[in-house]
Enzyme design. Structure first.
Site, PDB file in Angstrom:
ATOM      1  N   HIS A 169       5.061  -5.067   6.165  1.00 35.72           N
ATOM      2  CA  HIS A 169       4.234  -4.074   5.183  1.00 35.72           C
ATOM      3  C   HIS A 169       5.299  -2.853   5.215  1.00 35.72           C
ATOM      4  O   HIS A 169       5.828  -2.412   6.147  1.00 35.72           O
ATOM      5  CB  HIS A 169       2.992  -3.645   6.232  1.00 35.72           C
ATOM      6  CG  HIS A 169       2.414  -2.548   5.427  1.00 35.72           C
ATOM      7  ND1 HIS A 169       2.328  -1.068   6.048  1.00 35.72           N
ATOM      8  CD2 HIS A 169       1.471  -2.399   4.377  1.00 35.72           C
ATOM      9  CE1 HIS A 169       1.506  -0.533   5.441  1.00 35.72           C
ATOM     10  NE2 HIS A 169       1.057  -1.123   4.257  1.00 35.72           N
ATOM     11  N   ASN A 170       5.200  -2.151   3.954  1.00 35.20           N
ATOM     12  CA  ASN A 170       6.002  -1.121   3.821  1.00 35.20           C
ATOM     13  C   ASN A 170       7.342  -1.269   4.258  1.00 35.20           C
ATOM     14  O   ASN A 170       7.881  -0.252   5.053  1.00 35.20           O
ATOM     15  CB  ASN A 170       5.457   0.208   4.186  1.00 35.20           C
ATOM     16  CG  ASN A 170       4.183   0.628   3.432  1.00 35.20           C
ATOM     17  OD1 ASN A 170       3.832   0.131   2.607  1.00 35.20           O
ATOM     18  ND2 ASN A 170       3.422   1.599   3.946  1.00 35.20           N
ATOM     19  N   GLU A 199       7.540  -6.044   1.217  1.00 40.16           N
ATOM     20  CA  GLU A 199       6.714  -5.257   0.226  1.00 40.16           C
ATOM     21  C   GLU A 199       7.623  -3.930  -0.289  1.00 40.16           C
ATOM     22  O   GLU A 199       8.196  -3.635   0.359  1.00 40.16           O
ATOM     23  CB  GLU A 199       5.552  -4.683   0.911  1.00 40.16           C
ATOM     24  CG  GLU A 199       4.676  -3.826  -0.041  1.00 40.16           C
ATOM     25  CD  GLU A 199       3.401  -3.209   0.802  1.00 40.16           C
ATOM     26  OE1 GLU A 199       2.542  -2.627   0.008  1.00 40.16           O
ATOM     27  OE2 GLU A 199       3.463  -3.054   1.868  1.00 40.16           O
ATOM     28  N   ASP A 201       7.044  -0.758  -2.610  1.00 39.42           N
ATOM     29  CA  ASP A 201       6.238  -0.056  -3.698  1.00 39.42           C
ATOM     30  C   ASP A 201       6.990   0.757  -4.615  1.00 39.42           C
ATOM     31  O   ASP A 201       8.165   1.810  -4.392  1.00 39.42           O
ATOM     32  CB  ASP A 201       5.957   1.271  -2.624  1.00 39.42           C
ATOM     33  CG  ASP A 201       4.497   0.763  -1.688  1.00 39.42           C
ATOM     34  OD1 ASP A 201       4.243  -0.148  -1.778  1.00 39.42           O
ATOM     35  OD2 ASP A 201       3.848   2.029  -1.369  1.00 39.42           O
ATOM     36  N   HIS A 214       6.833   5.687  -0.332  1.00 40.15           N
ATOM     37  CA  HIS A 214       5.338   5.629   0.139  1.00 40.15           C
ATOM     38  C   HIS A 214       4.893   6.566  -0.864  1.00 40.15           C
ATOM     39  O   HIS A 214       4.949   7.928  -0.451  1.00 40.15           O
ATOM     40  CB  HIS A 214       5.013   6.024   1.267  1.00 40.15           C
ATOM     41  CG  HIS A 214       3.772   5.460   1.852  1.00 40.15           C
ATOM     42  ND1 HIS A 214       3.271   4.182   1.586  1.00 40.15           N
ATOM     43  CD2 HIS A 214       2.917   5.896   2.783  1.00 40.15           C
ATOM     44  CE1 HIS A 214       2.073   3.977   2.170  1.00 40.15           C
ATOM     45  NE2 HIS A 214       1.935   4.817   2.967  1.00 40.15           N
ATOM     46  N   GLU A 248       3.925  -3.502  -4.992  1.00 38.28           N
ATOM     47  CA  GLU A 248       3.058  -2.373  -5.175  1.00 38.28           C
ATOM     48  C   GLU A 248       3.564  -1.668  -6.454  1.00 38.28           C
ATOM     49  O   GLU A 248       4.336  -0.620  -6.085  1.00 38.28           O
ATOM     50  CB  GLU A 248       2.678  -1.808  -4.181  1.00 38.28           C
ATOM     51  CG  GLU A 248       1.159  -1.390  -4.400  1.00 38.28           C
ATOM     52  CD  GLU A 248       0.813  -0.232  -3.169  1.00 38.28           C
ATOM     53  OE1 GLU A 248       0.499   0.805  -3.112  1.00 38.28           O
ATOM     54  OE2 GLU A 248       1.012  -0.992  -2.046  1.00 38.28           O
TER      55      GLU A 248
END
Length: 633
Positions: A169-170, A199, A201, A214, A248
């Site tokens: 995640h992230n 992931e 973003d 983020h 994302e």
């Protein structure tokens, strides 16, 4: 003993040696040591005479204190004919009787002798000395982790949704979610660990160059292009199986086109942009085997795969289409909380209450997706989760859901059976809730228990949760894909974690914790001391969760001896993990972490086994280990 003298005499040519020389000599002999422990043994030796240097005799005493462990000697003497030598026949007896290697034969014994016996004249007689026996007992072959599980041994031809998939995640963060740095190292280290779902973003950057960070926070920014370059370099270094990039996406259509160009130009043939074999089987996903060395893009998609394929034949640029999605649709709404002032507890309670009431219709937000990017999505199309029932009726096998941990936890408590039925059909990704500002993690086990494939954790945050993750994916050669048990793949399963029913295959496990060796000294100790205590924990379905503690051994980290036996009854071994954690008892209420090792219960080796230990950061402590006898039926 001529073997030993011949080995060391060169180093003593110019006279006696000091501590540095002693360390060099042990390194040359490939004996792992902890400097604090060695210092302690060295000091004890030179206390017998004055000066800071040691003779060959002294070195032999130090070597023996470090290497000749009484617990190994006891085993050796039990099988040796004269206490000095172990003939190949006796070694074979030891393998079959003590290590439960029922398939071992003379060849097995001979191979071990050839590999580990350092003394030539003993080796040529097909025998083993105590020196060889020690080297064998300290080797990977005697590790508690089954050596067959160190390589890919599972069937890799099932559809993708039949596997647990190592997921991060992230991935770009290497600290917390608010101020921390974003860094390419996040991607490199996750890939080197065998992670198979990263992931990214993405946000609009200057000069038409998308950036990764983020959103709505002060974390630093890195160019999307650099991220893809790093992924290209490390994608298949630790695993040949497919890598999923979970985007994302907050970019404008114009910068989405730049993203698509980046992915195509940098990843080249690695990028999967059309169905394998050219045709679309809409009834089942392809297997990890069929997708080897491919990178898959996980993003929202416009229209169907057929339409994408038709479009690929034409040149189209700058075209976008709208996908309707609500505000609460993308992970970002739950995952990227803008910095908001603290709310009062009463307000929070009211909010919690309201989250259980039927929701008012969220604002529908139109997201524009560049067709160039949309068309790169083949088997991993992000689809909003509505309900299990809705998925059963409308969802295609290539559509995946991402569900936040809090909502997922509600679902698994209220309707575990439907949850499992859902994960037998569709890839489901779980991600940490947005309030975990410090990048803390949730316990992945409860989501593995209901078959969730991508249980995404913050890889940058050490702790038990990450240790479970690392331990689970040691299995199957560390390739990042672990086949789910049959009862989590069968669409008609009635298994649930709280009601295992006929799916239980009870296992009676007995672990005799014998000793520790060169454990890390306590941070409070000025020398090499600690008061070690070992906790053995089982994680799995609720009724298998348990923890047992050894007694505390006072001020001995070099060679504590426990000789305590722990018994466990495990209902669902296929889902169970076992964790050995060594702590220093600082006070009655406070322990300091020294090292741990976690592995799947089904990967346990039987017999006398060495348990390696890892640091808080997951790095192997070269000289530290536990020694135990493992038995189960």
């Amino acid at each position: 003993h001529t073997w030993f003298w011949n080995l060391i005499q060169n180093d003593f040519k110019t006279g006696n040696i000091d501590f540095e020389g002693c360390m060099r000599l042990l390194e040359k002999m490939q004996i792992p040591f902890d400097e604090d422990h060695l210092k302690h043994i060295f000091k004890k030796t030179i206390d017998k005479h004055t000066g800071d240097i040691i003779s060959m005799e002294d070195f032999r005493a130090i070597y023996r204190a470090l290497v000749h462990r009484p617990e190994f000697e006891e085993l050796f003497k039990a099988y040796s004919t004269d206490g000095k030598i172990l003939p190949d026949g006796q070694l074979l007896k030891f393998l079959v009787k003590e290590q439960f290697q029922t398939e071992a034969n003379e060849t097995t014994a001979l191979e071990i002798i050839m590999k580990y016996e350092p003394i030539d004249e003993v080796r040529t007689k097909r025998m083993m000395s105590f020196e060889g026996f020690i080297r064998y007992m300290n080797s990977e072959e005697c590790s508690i982790f089954k050596s067959q599980h160190r390589s890919v041994y599972q069937d890799m031809n099932h559809p993708l949704c039949d596997y647990f998939i190592s997921s991060s995640h992230n991935t770009y963060l290497i600290a917390d979610q608010l101020m921390g740095p974003s860094h390419l190292w996040g991607y490199t280290s996750a890939l080197l660990k065998g992670c198979r779902c990263l992931e990214i973003d993405c946000w609009d950057g200057n000069n038409n160059e998308p950036i990764v960070y983020h959103g709505h926070t002060l974390t630093s920014r890195i160019p999307f292009r650099s991220v893809i370059r790093v992924i290209d370099k490390y994608a298949f270094m630790s695993s040949a199986y497919p890598l999923v990039l979970s985007l994302e996406n907050h970019c404008s259509p114009k910068q989405q086109e730049v993203m698509a160009d980046c992915l195509k130009s940098i990843l080249g043939d690695k990028l999967l942009s059309s169905p394998i074999g050219g045709e679309i089987d809409m009834t089942r996903l392809p297997s990890p085997e069929a997708l080897k060395f491919k990178v898959l893009i996980k993003n929202k998609k416009v229209g169907t795969l057929e339409q994408s394929l038709l479009r690929m034949e034409e040149e189209y640029h700058g075209e976008t289409e709208e996908v309707s999605g609500s505000e609460s649709d993308s992970e970002s709404s739950e995952d990227t909380l803008p910095l908001q002032p603290g709310r009062s507890p009463s307000k929070r309670r009211a909010e919690r209450k309201s989250s259980l009431l039927p929701q008012k219709k969220p604002k529908v937000r139109r997201t524009k997706i560049a067709l160039a990017l949309s068309d790169l999505v083949v088997y991993t199309k992000s689809q909003k989760f509505v309900s299990f029932d809705h998925s059963l009726q409308h969802q295609q096998c290539y559509e995946n859901n991402s569900i936040g941990e809090s909502y997922a936890r509600k679902l698994l408590r209220a309707s575990a059976r439907e949850f499992i039925s859902h994960t037998t059909r569709f890839i489901t990704r779980i991600y940490p809730k947005g309030t975990r500002m410090s990048s803390s993690n949730y316990n992945p086990q409860e989501f593995w228990n209901v078959g969730c494939q991508m249980v995404a954790l913050n890889f940058q945050t050490p702790g038990t949760q990450m240790e479970l993750q690392d331990g689970k994916f040691l299995d199957n050669g560390g390739c990042g894909y672990v086949l789910k048990p049959e009862f989590l793949r069968d669409r008609n399963t009635t298994f649930t974690p709280r009601n295992v029913g006929g799916y239980s295959k009870p296992m009676s496990l007995s672990i005799r914790l014998i000793s520790g060796h060169q454990l890390p000294p306590s941070s409070m100790s000025k020398t090499n001391k600690a008061d070690p205590i070992v906790q053995i924990e089982i994680y799995g379905v609720p009724e298998d969760q348990t923890r047992k503690k050894s007694s505390v051994i006072k001020s001995n980290a070099l060679c504590p001896k426990w000789n305590e036996t722990f018994s466990f009854n495990i209902q669902v071994p296929e889902l169970a993990m076992i964790r050995f954690c060594v702590e220093d008892e600082v006070s009655l209420v406070n322990n300091e972490f020294l090292g741990q090792y976690t592995l799947p219960v089904t990967s346990l080796n039987t017999g006398y086994r060495k348990i390696p230990l890892l640091s808080k950061e997951g790095v192997k402590l070269e000289s530290a280990s536990l020694f135990a006898h493992v038995w189960y039926y």
